[in-house]
Design a protein around this motif. Structure first.
Motif, PDB file in Angstrom:
ATOM      1  N   TRP A  52       0.823  -1.209   0.000  1.00 32.43           N
ATOM      2  CA  TRP A  52       0.000   0.000   0.000  1.00 32.43           C
ATOM      3  C   TRP A  52       0.858   1.260   0.000  1.00 32.43           C
ATOM      4  CZ3 TRP A  52      -4.971  -0.754  -0.990  1.00 32.43           C
ATOM      5  CH2 TRP A  52      -5.529  -1.996  -0.686  1.00 32.43           C
ATOM      6  N   HIS A  56      -6.968  -7.453   2.548  1.00 36.05           N
ATOM      7  CA  HIS A  56      -5.784  -6.850   3.173  1.00 36.05           C
ATOM      8  C   HIS A  56      -5.854  -5.324   3.207  1.00 36.05           C
ATOM      9  CE1 HIS A  56      -3.919 -10.812   3.052  1.00 36.05           C
ATOM     10  NE2 HIS A  56      -4.195 -10.880   1.758  1.00 36.05           N
ATOM     11  N   PRO A  59      -5.836  -1.800   4.617  1.00 32.79           N
ATOM     12  CA  PRO A  59      -5.202  -1.377   5.877  1.00 32.79           C
ATOM     13  C   PRO A  59      -6.151  -0.648   6.827  1.00 32.79           C
ATOM     14  CG  PRO A  59      -4.548   0.066   4.083  1.00 32.79           C
ATOM     15  CD  PRO A  59      -5.333  -1.049   3.452  1.00 32.79           C
ATOM     16  N   ASP A  65      -2.135   0.019  10.662  1.00 31.26           N
ATOM     17  CA  ASP A  65      -1.194  -0.409   9.623  1.00 31.26           C
ATOM     18  C   ASP A  65      -0.422   0.755   9.010  1.00 31.26           C
ATOM     19  OD1 ASP A  65      -2.039  -3.112   9.786  1.00 31.26           O
ATOM     20  OD2 ASP A  65      -3.802  -2.613   8.585  1.00 31.26           O
TER      21      ASP A  65
END
Length: 265
Positions: free
Chosen positions: A66, A180, A182, A186
């Motif tokens: 990311w 996944h 965030p 995160d």
């Protein structure tokens, strides 16, 4: 080029896709190969207004990751942007670079060994891995294609065993957003800022029959649909009487001798 010019280039490219595939058929990912310092910020600005959910202008990791920014809003909210890295190693471009692949067997062996090693890593660590294979139509030659065919047969066996998932990048994108995405914890730096909700990616990676129908309609309007193995060339003043074709020694007949099928509008 400056940022405004690049924004214009990207916007025009997106519009070409929408003209062909309809308003819902624009690109969701981007790979330029030679991005500028402004490319990613252009792709992420506007977040929900931008069609781009990921880009692949990176070679920095073996898995998607990311990129965090505010999407140009300046409101302190993180708007995660997915990066799905590309590769310069498992890539047929190495057929034309020094110390690259010299024949199809070298290409096959490198791809096979790479995938086998990643599968072993997955089994020993319990973590998924991702493998890109870069292919370019302009580099295709029979001997090179033979190596690729061997690898595809190997992949098919691995897929049958449940060892690999063969997918497109938009399918990887959907999986990453759904599994996944965030949270604040995160985000690097540990700042207590908010993270924008994930966009709806439920339709990514699924065939759009309406878009395919619109594409066929556009091809019909622009001219004739040629038989399989022919290259479609839109009529113009220069090529109205010309046709591009693919020829092969093993082909039963050359495409240039086939009659074009006219398709009613």
């Amino acid at each position: 080029v400056d940022k405004a010019t690049e924004m214009g280039h990207i916007a025009r490219t997106v519009q070409v896709h929408r003209d062909i595939f309809g308003d819902g058929g624009g690109p969701v990912g981007c790979y330029q190969g030679k991005p500028s310092q402004n490319t990613r910020s252009i792709l992420t600005e506007g977040f929900y207004r931008s069609p781009f959910l990921y880009d692949s202008d990176s070679y920095a990791d073996d898995l998607p990751y990311w990129h965090y920014g505010d999407g140009g809003a300046g409101d302190g909210t993180y708007r995660p942007h997915l990066v799905i890295p590309y590769t310069l190693s498992e890539n047929d471009m190495r057929f034309v670079t020094p110390n690259g692949f010299s024949d199809g067997d070298e290409f096959f062996a490198f791809l096979r060994d790479s995938l086998a090693y990643l599968i072993d890593e997955c089994r020993s660590t319990g973590r998924s891995k991702m493998m890109n294979v870069g292919l370019h139509c302009r580099l295709a030659r029979p001997g090179r294609a033979a190596g690729l065919e061997k690898f595809l047969k190997y992949v098919t066996r691995m897929e049958a065993y449940g060892s690999v998932w063969v997918c497109r990048r938009d399918e990887i994108c959907r999986h990453w957003y759904e599994n996944h995405y965030p949270t604040v914890e995160d985000v690097p730096g540990g700042e207590a800022r908010t993270v924008a909700p994930a966009p709806d990616v439920s339709e990514l990676g699924r065939p759009d029959e309406a878009a395919l129908a619109r594409t066929a309609r556009i091809l019909m309007v622009r001219g004739v649909v040629l038989d399989d193995n022919d290259i479609f060339v839109p009529p113009s003043s220069e090529n109205t009487k010309k046709r591009s074709s693919i020829s092969a020694a093993a082909a039963p007949s050359t495409p240039s001798k086939k009659k074009a099928r006219t398709v009613p509008a």
